[in-house]
Design a protein around this motif. Structure first.
Motif, PDB file in Angstrom:
ATOM      1  N   TYR A  26       0.837  -1.202   0.000  1.00 26.86           N
ATOM      2  CA  TYR A  26       0.000   0.000   0.000  1.00 26.86           C
ATOM      3  C   TYR A  26       0.874   1.255   0.000  1.00 26.86           C
ATOM      4  CZ  TYR A  26      -3.972   3.013   1.310  1.00 26.86           C
ATOM      5  OH  TYR A  26      -4.942   3.966   1.331  1.00 26.86           O
ATOM      6  N   LEU A  27       2.127   1.125  -0.426  1.00 31.27           N
ATOM      7  CA  LEU A  27       3.048   2.251  -0.375  1.00 31.27           C
ATOM      8  C   LEU A  27       2.578   3.366  -1.305  1.00 31.27           C
ATOM      9  CD1 LEU A  27       5.809   2.546   1.147  1.00 31.27           C
ATOM     10  CD2 LEU A  27       6.891   2.196  -1.066  1.00 31.27           C
ATOM     11  N   PRO A  28       2.750   4.618  -0.911  1.00 31.04           N
ATOM     12  CA  PRO A  28       2.422   5.706  -1.842  1.00 31.04           C
ATOM     13  C   PRO A  28       3.130   5.492  -3.187  1.00 31.04           C
ATOM     14  CG  PRO A  28       2.985   6.608   0.318  1.00 31.04           C
ATOM     15  CD  PRO A  28       3.234   5.130   0.376  1.00 31.04           C
ATOM     16  N   HIS A  29       2.424   5.805  -4.261  1.00 32.71           N
ATOM     17  CA  HIS A  29       2.934   5.619  -5.631  1.00 32.71           C
ATOM     18  C   HIS A  29       3.285   4.167  -5.907  1.00 32.71           C
ATOM     19  CE1 HIS A  29       2.883   9.890  -5.599  1.00 32.71           C
ATOM     20  NE2 HIS A  29       3.918  10.000  -4.777  1.00 32.71           N
TER      21      HIS A  29
ATOM     22  N   GLY B 258      -2.350  -7.570  16.898  1.00 29.49           N
ATOM     23  CA  GLY B 258      -2.266  -7.753  18.343  1.00 29.49           C
ATOM     24  C   GLY B 258      -1.059  -8.590  18.733  1.00 29.49           C
ATOM     25  N   ALA B 259      -1.300  -9.639  19.498  1.00 31.29           N
ATOM     26  CA  ALA B 259      -0.205 -10.443  20.006  1.00 31.29           C
ATOM     27  C   ALA B 259       0.226 -11.528  19.025  1.00 31.29           C
ATOM     28  CB  ALA B 259      -0.592 -11.075  21.336  1.00 31.29           C
ATOM     29  N   THR B 260      -0.462 -11.623  17.893  1.00 33.14           N
ATOM     30  CA  THR B 260      -0.079 -12.619  16.888  1.00 33.14           C
ATOM     31  C   THR B 260       1.086 -12.091  16.069  1.00 33.14           C
ATOM     32  OG1 THR B 260      -2.393 -13.236  16.710  1.00 33.14           O
ATOM     33  CG2 THR B 260      -0.917 -14.019  14.984  1.00 33.14           C
ATOM     34  N   HIS B 261       2.184 -12.786  16.096  1.00 35.64           N
ATOM     35  CA  HIS B 261       3.337 -12.344  15.322  1.00 35.64           C
ATOM     36  C   HIS B 261       3.286 -12.935  13.925  1.00 35.64           C
ATOM     37  CE1 HIS B 261       5.627 -11.425  19.263  1.00 35.64           C
ATOM     38  NE2 HIS B 261       4.669 -10.558  18.977  1.00 35.64           N
ATOM     39  N   ALA B 262       3.493 -12.074  12.933  1.00 32.81           N
ATOM     40  CA  ALA B 262       3.379 -12.514  11.541  1.00 32.81           C
ATOM     41  C   ALA B 262       4.693 -12.264  10.817  1.00 32.81           C
ATOM     42  CB  ALA B 262       2.258 -11.752  10.846  1.00 32.81           C
ATOM     43  N   ALA B 263       4.885 -13.017   9.727  1.00 29.83           N
ATOM     44  CA  ALA B 263       5.975 -12.692   8.796  1.00 29.83           C
ATOM     45  C   ALA B 263       5.376 -11.745   7.774  1.00 29.83           C
ATOM     46  CB  ALA B 263       6.501 -13.944   8.123  1.00 29.83           C
ATOM     47  N   ILE B 264       6.013 -10.578   7.618  1.00 30.68           N
ATOM     48  CA  ILE B 264       5.418  -9.578   6.732  1.00 30.68           C
ATOM     49  C   ILE B 264       6.348  -9.305   5.559  1.00 30.68           C
ATOM     50  CG2 ILE B 264       4.641  -7.184   6.568  1.00 30.68           C
ATOM     51  CD1 ILE B 264       3.739  -7.445   9.489  1.00 30.68           C
ATOM     52  N   ILE B 265       5.836  -9.581   4.365  1.00 30.03           N
ATOM     53  CA  ILE B 265       6.593  -9.273   3.148  1.00 30.03           C
ATOM     54  C   ILE B 265       6.330  -7.806   2.845  1.00 30.03           C
ATOM     55  CG2 ILE B 265       7.016  -9.886   0.744  1.00 30.03           C
ATOM     56  CD1 ILE B 265       7.363 -12.222   2.787  1.00 30.03           C
ATOM     57  N   MET B 266       7.388  -7.029   2.867  1.00 27.49           N
ATOM     58  CA  MET B 266       7.233  -5.590   2.799  1.00 27.49           C
ATOM     59  C   MET B 266       7.266  -5.090   1.359  1.00 27.49           C
ATOM     60  SD  MET B 266       6.867  -3.348   5.142  1.00 27.49           S
ATOM     61  CE  MET B 266       6.679  -1.599   5.124  1.00 27.49           C
ATOM     62  N   GLU B 267       6.113  -4.647   0.895  1.00 30.07           N
ATOM     63  CA  GLU B 267       6.003  -3.861  -0.325  1.00 30.07           C
ATOM     64  C   GLU B 267       6.704  -4.437  -1.564  1.00 30.07           C
ATOM     65  OE1 GLU B 267       3.955  -1.534  -0.705  1.00 30.07           O
ATOM     66  OE2 GLU B 267       3.366  -1.242   1.383  1.00 30.07           O
ATOM     67  N   PRO B 268       6.055  -5.421  -2.210  1.00 27.86           N
ATOM     68  CA  PRO B 268       6.632  -5.965  -3.453  1.00 27.86           C
ATOM     69  C   PRO B 268       6.966  -4.862  -4.470  1.00 27.86           C
ATOM     70  CG  PRO B 268       4.848  -7.347  -2.716  1.00 27.86           C
ATOM     71  CD  PRO B 268       4.875  -6.170  -1.782  1.00 27.86           C
ATOM     72  N   ASP B 269       8.086  -4.992  -5.081  1.00 28.78           N
ATOM     73  CA  ASP B 269       8.599  -4.111  -6.150  1.00 28.78           C
ATOM     74  C   ASP B 269       9.033  -2.716  -5.678  1.00 28.78           C
ATOM     75  OD1 ASP B 269       8.006  -6.194  -7.742  1.00 28.78           O
ATOM     76  OD2 ASP B 269       6.424  -5.210  -8.907  1.00 28.78           O
ATOM     77  N   ALA B 270       8.718  -2.342  -4.437  1.00 21.33           N
ATOM     78  CA  ALA B 270       8.956  -0.954  -4.040  1.00 21.33           C
ATOM     79  C   ALA B 270      10.437  -0.590  -4.063  1.00 21.33           C
ATOM     80  CB  ALA B 270       8.383  -0.702  -2.641  1.00 21.33           C
TER      81      ALA B 270
ATOM     82  N   PHE C  73      12.217   4.316  -7.164  1.00 26.14           N
ATOM     83  CA  PHE C  73      12.739   4.298  -5.789  1.00 26.14           C
ATOM     84  C   PHE C  73      13.520   5.576  -5.510  1.00 26.14           C
ATOM     85  CE2 PHE C  73      16.020   3.511  -2.634  1.00 26.14           C
ATOM     86  CZ  PHE C  73      15.300   2.904  -1.611  1.00 26.14           C
ATOM     87  N   THR C  74      13.254   6.160  -4.354  1.00 24.47           N
ATOM     88  CA  THR C  74      14.002   7.350  -3.936  1.00 24.47           C
ATOM     89  C   THR C  74      14.440   7.163  -2.490  1.00 24.47           C
ATOM     90  OG1 THR C  74      11.980   8.365  -3.146  1.00 24.47           O
ATOM     91  CG2 THR C  74      12.664   8.942  -5.379  1.00 24.47           C
ATOM     92  N   ARG C  75      15.310   8.039  -2.041  1.00 20.06           N
ATOM     93  CA  ARG C  75      15.745   8.015  -0.638  1.00 20.06           C
ATOM     94  C   ARG C  75      14.540   8.182   0.294  1.00 20.06           C
ATOM     95  NH1 ARG C  75      20.417   6.758   1.617  1.00 20.06           N
ATOM     96  NH2 ARG C  75      21.517   5.954  -0.153  1.00 20.06           N
ATOM     97  N   GLU C  76      13.599   9.050  -0.117  1.00 21.52           N
ATOM     98  CA  GLU C  76      12.423   9.310   0.724  1.00 21.52           C
ATOM     99  C   GLU C  76      11.599   8.036   0.866  1.00 21.52           C
ATOM    100  OE1 GLU C  76      13.083  11.660  -2.096  1.00 21.52           O
ATOM    101  OE2 GLU C  76      14.428  12.310  -0.489  1.00 21.52           O
ATOM    102  N   ARG C  77      11.434   7.327  -0.258  1.00 19.99           N
ATOM    103  CA  ARG C  77      10.698   6.076  -0.193  1.00 19.99           C
ATOM    104  C   ARG C  77      11.404   5.123   0.764  1.00 19.99           C
ATOM    105  NH1 ARG C  77       8.506   2.270  -5.131  1.00 19.99           N
ATOM    106  NH2 ARG C  77       6.699   3.629  -4.932  1.00 19.99           N
ATOM    107  N   GLY C  78      12.742   5.058   0.636  1.00 12.29           N
ATOM    108  CA  GLY C  78      13.522   4.185   1.522  1.00 12.29           C
ATOM    109  C   GLY C  78      13.299   4.545   2.986  1.00 12.29           C
ATOM    110  N   THR C  79      13.285   5.844   3.259  1.00 13.70           N
ATOM    111  CA  THR C  79      13.101   6.290   4.641  1.00 13.70           C
ATOM    112  C   THR C  79      11.739   5.880   5.178  1.00 13.70           C
ATOM    113  OG1 THR C  79      14.453   8.185   4.032  1.00 13.70           O
ATOM    114  CG2 THR C  79      13.310   8.310   6.140  1.00 13.70           C
ATOM    115  N   LEU C  80      10.716   5.997   4.329  1.00 14.57           N
ATOM    116  CA  LEU C  80       9.368   5.618   4.753  1.00 14.57           C
ATOM    117  C   LEU C  80       9.292   4.114   5.028  1.00 14.57           C
ATOM    118  CD1 LEU C  80       6.410   6.340   5.234  1.00 14.57           C
ATOM    119  CD2 LEU C  80       5.992   6.019   2.778  1.00 14.57           C
ATOM    120  N   ILE C  81       9.893   3.336   4.125  1.00 15.89           N
ATOM    121  CA  ILE C  81       9.894   1.883   4.340  1.00 15.89           C
ATOM    122  C   ILE C  81      10.647   1.562   5.628  1.00 15.89           C
ATOM    123  CG2 ILE C  81      10.664  -0.336   3.417  1.00 15.89           C
ATOM    124  CD1 ILE C  81      10.324   0.820   0.607  1.00 15.89           C
ATOM    125  N   ALA C  82      11.811   2.223   5.802  1.00 18.40           N
ATOM    126  CA  ALA C  82      12.633   1.938   6.990  1.00 18.40           C
ATOM    127  C   ALA C  82      11.852   2.216   8.270  1.00 18.40           C
ATOM    128  CB  ALA C  82      13.916   2.770   6.949  1.00 18.40           C
TER     129      ALA C  82
END
Lengths: 519, 314
Positions: B105-108, B135-147, B153-162
């Motif tokens: 759901y990352l911007p752009h 909540g207390a359920t721990h999940a494995a989260i794949i972060m933003e395919p292709d982002a 990709f920009t530094r700002e995008r990297g900062t938001l992901i970080a």
């Protein structure tokens, strides 16, 4: 102790020989007292300005590192180069550096090979300044005029920049000047002529490009010929020079590398490449050419010495003994407009002649004034001195920063980081300037690979199994020349920056290559 | 003679000087969080609430079993997909399974102006709700395919992901930032982008999401990349790579594609955390190859299953 064991006759002989030498030395000092009193402060100024800040200015470039690595391998590997020697240049330059290191434990007296190279250049600079003085005297300049010539070489920001770099041309300069000084020997002996020819041969063995000045040197020799021993001088000098120079092709023949052939380096092949095969720089007269931008960069550092040298050329028409120097300067300028390859440091070959001619011309102008104004004694000296002093004032603002740069060169900081953080068995691809430091002071084994050898030396290419770190300045990746280093560029695609020093072209990023990538 | 001896001594002294080879490590430039190995011995969560399952139930399509019978990731493409998470989280907790979620759901998103969250604040709200709902359920989260691999990709995008990676990791989730695939960017460039995107707080990165590069190539690329980002572990999406990359790397509903290796957490290759089915097989890549939606398409599912069976991939 040992003397006491020898017989008295021998002692007497020795003592008298020593006395005779001392006597000769004293006589020489008395004869040249006034010159030495003038030259000494000039050399102190030259040495101070040269040495003050030479560790941090100018930036580290390729060639000094190459020559120092070759000098190091002469001393420690008994080889002309840590890689296969391919006749890129005649070897006497780094043999001299190696000899100085062997005699004085040179590499071990410093923390960096570049510092040792700087020391060698300081010596070369002082010798060059002294020889400009001597040549000035023998070409008919006054003491003040000759000292002014030496000062011009010592004070020009352009000269300071280029003579601080460990370039072969800076070792050629003293040999060339010595050749001209001996060619003008007032006693016109066969010995002096042979010495002159041998010095010229040493210049050519230090860097083969000195050979283009053969006409100027021959002109100076011819001017000083004496009817009484002319044939002897010509024959002996020619033999001395040619025999010494012949060592180079003889060495190549001995190694079976004179003629081009499959699977080995060749003197003639490389000579052809140097003369015709390299990317031409265009003519300095063409505004868009690389040669022109090179000349512009020299003018950016200091236009006065070079322009002054050109403006001073007509002075040689009047002063007969300045003509060979003028010819030398003309030849070196013509190389800039002929349209062939011009090396980065070509300006070094213009400097001593420009300084000498400028001082000579100032004297000529002073002499003319003296004719105009009655009883203006010492006008010649005053004019030459004033010229040097005026330029010194103009140059001071540019010299100051060159003596006071504080930031260490990024390559030096990178070397320190690599030494602190990288295990010695890693394979490093490095810039020439830090190769010797990593091998000699930091003990990297296997020895690092000089970046441009990665794609040019067949022995390196065939033995390459791994690359772990890349330590070269940013300009290797960003310049239009980058395509010359395909393996380096490919390795970087599989590497990540560990740390960066400095910024821009001269900045250095230390890349760590992935453990799981193979070249 | 004496001079010669002196010179020799100096030379010998010179040779005797030993180079300094001791290491005095500087503080590392990047400090990596310790790895938690969430997939080790874990049971992957089987999500019964999927388009394929609904189709199977509605149409009695038992042939869909090779797809519906296997654990797959759940995509959270926007706030609308958040609410159902509550049930998934509760179920996973009850079954002691590890759900795999995809934040997408990352911007752009997809380098399109009107895709993903409208601004960083909206995205941060989305991440916040994600954390609250799990909540207390721990999940494995794949972060933003292709982002990270995308051209935009920009530094700002990297900062938001970080920033998001950090929040998720602090909430106890295991983040795998999508790194692209072996035929896209070089490992060097990808490493640089991952570092700018906070890989040091993530558990690792994901390789081949929604793509069809072979598992071997993906592993080779992932291993090379892992060495550049502090030995972080990685997961490979094997949902549709049974036949390897289609001609010319056609990515949108190609004819030549098949289900890949079954998802498993029992992997022995160093650096590899798990083989996952992150892209849900059967869901269309977009409006192409005879499809006109992004939704589940029985035609695509059939193709994947048939090709897998005929080529012997299980």
């Amino acid at each position: 102790m040992s003397i006491m064991l020898e017989n008295t006759a021998e002692i007497r002989q020795r003592v008298s020989a020593r006395h005779r030498l001392l006597g000769l030395g004293r006589a020489w000092l008395r004869l040249h007292r006034r010159s030495l009193l003038l030259l000494a402060p000039v050399l102190v100024v030259a040495g101070t300005i040269h040495a003050w800040g030479m560790a941090t200015y100018p930036r580290w470039v390729d060639d000094p590192g190459t020559y120092l690595s070759q000098a190091w391998s002469v001393q420690y590997l008994l080889a002309l180069s840590p890689y296969s020697y391919f006749y890129d240049h005649t070897p006497a330059g780094w043999l001299q550096i190696a000899l100085w290191s062997v005699l004085t434990n040179g590499f071990n007296r410093h923390d960096s090979a570049i510092d040792f190279g700087n020391e060698c250049m300081l010596i070369a600079k002082l010798v060059s300044c002294a020889l400009i003085f001597a040549l000035g005297r023998r070409a008919g300049l006054s003491r003040v005029g000759s000292a002014a010539g030496a000062l011009l070489l010592a004070l020009s920001p352009l000269a300071l920049t280029y003579t601080r770099w460990t370039f072969l041309d800076n070792l050629v300069t003293p040999w060339l000047l010595l050749a001209f000084v001996l060619a003008y020997s007032p006693r016109r002996t066969i010995g002096a002529a042979m010495g002159a020819a041998a010095a010229f041969a040493m210049a050519a063995l230090t860097k083969e490009t000195a050979l283009v000045l053969l006409p100027a040197f021959a002109y100076a020799m011819a001017q000083n010929l004496d009817r009484r021993n002319r044939p002897q001088v010509i024959v002996m000098a020619a033999f001395a020079g040619i025999l010494l120079m012949a060592l180079y092709p003889l060495f190549a023949i001995y190694k079976g590398e004179l003629l081009p052939g499959q699977g080995h380096n060749s003197l003639l092949e490389t000579a052809y490449w140097q003369l015709a095969g390299r990317q031409p720089s265009g003519s300095a007269l063409d505004p868009g050419s690389p040669a022109r931008s090179l000349v512009d960069s020299w003018f950016g550092l200091d236009p006065y010495l070079l322009v002054g040298g050109l403006v001073a050329l007509p002075a040689a028409l009047v002063a007969r003994r300045l003509r060979p120097a003028a010819l030398a300067l003309v030849i070196q300028w013509l190389l800039l407009v002929r349209g062939g390859y011009v090396p980065y440091m070509h300006v070094i070959t213009l400097l001593p002649w420009s300084a000498l001619l400028l001082a000579g011309a100032a004297e000529q102008v002073g002499g003319t004034l003296r004719l105009a104004i009655e009883r203006a004694r010492g006008a010649r000296q005053a004019a030459a001195g004033a010229c040097a002093v005026a330029l010194a004032v103009v140059w001071a603002p540019a010299l100051w920063p060159m003596m006071t740069v504080r930031e260490p060169p990024p390559l030096r900081s990178a070397t320190a980081w690599v030494a602190d953080n990288v295990p010695r068995d890693k394979v490093l691809v490095v810039h020439d300037a830090i190769w010797t430091d990593l091998v000699h002071y930091k003990g990297f084994s296997p020895r690092p690979i000089i970046a441009y050898k990665l794609d040019t030396d067949p022995a390196v290419v065939s033995a390459l199994e791994r690359i772990d770190y890349l330590v070269v300045p940013n300009w290797y990746y960003d310049s239009p020349d980058a395509a010359r280093y395909p393996t380096l560029l490919e390795a970087r695609k599989h590497a990540v920056v560990e740390i960066a020093f400095g910024a821009g072209d001269n900045g250095v990023r230390v890349y760590r290559v992935s453990d799981f990538w193979k070249p | 003679m004496r001079m010669l001896i002196v010179v020799l001594l100096i030379v010998l002294a010179g040779c005797a000087r030993a180079p300094d080879t001791t290491l005095k490590p500087w503080p590392p430039q990047v400090a990596y969080a310790p790895l938690r190995h969430p997939f080790k011995g874990a049971d992957l969560h089987r999500d019964t609430d999927s388009a394929a399952m609904r189709y199977r139930l509605a149409n009695g399509a038992a042939w869909l079993a090779p797809i519906t019978g296997r654990p797959q990731a759940r995509w959270i493409n926007g706030p609308a997909d958040l609410e159902p998470l509550r049930a998934v989280a509760a179920q996973a907790r009850l079954q002691r399974t590890l759900p795999v979620l995809v934040a997408y759901y990352l911007p752009h998103r997809g380098c399109a102006k009107d895709q993903g969250a409208r601004g960083e604040a909206a995205y941060q709200r989305y991440i916040g709700r994600l954390i609250r709902l799990l909540g207390a359920t721990h999940a494995a989260i794949i972060m933003e395919p292709d982002a990270v691999a995308a051209d935009c990709f920009t530094r700002e995008r990297g900062t938001l992901i970080a920033a998001s990676v950090r929040r998720l990791a602090e909430a106890g989730h295991h983040v795998y930032i999508d790194a692209g695939h072996s035929a896209w960017r070089t490992t060097g460039e990808t490493a640089e982008r991952l570092l700018a995107s906070g890989i040091q707080h993530a558990e690792g990165f994901a390789v081949n999401v929604s793509n069809r590069q072979t598992t071997d190539d993906s592993y080779r690329w992932g291993r090379e990349l892992s060495s550049l980002v502090g030995g972080r572990e990685f997961v490979i999406d094997t949902s549709r790579n049974g036949l390897g990359p289609p001609p010319e790397n056609e990515w949108c509903n190609p004819r030549r594609q098949a289900l890949g290796q079954e998802p498993t957490t029992e992997v022995v290759a160093p650096g590899l955390a798990a083989l996952l089915w992150i892209k849900r097989p059967g869901e269309s890549d977009g409006i192409c190859g005879g499809e006109d939606t992004y939704l589940f398409s029985p035609r695509q599912a059939r193709l994947l299953i048939d090709n897998a069976e005929s080529s012997g991939v299980r």
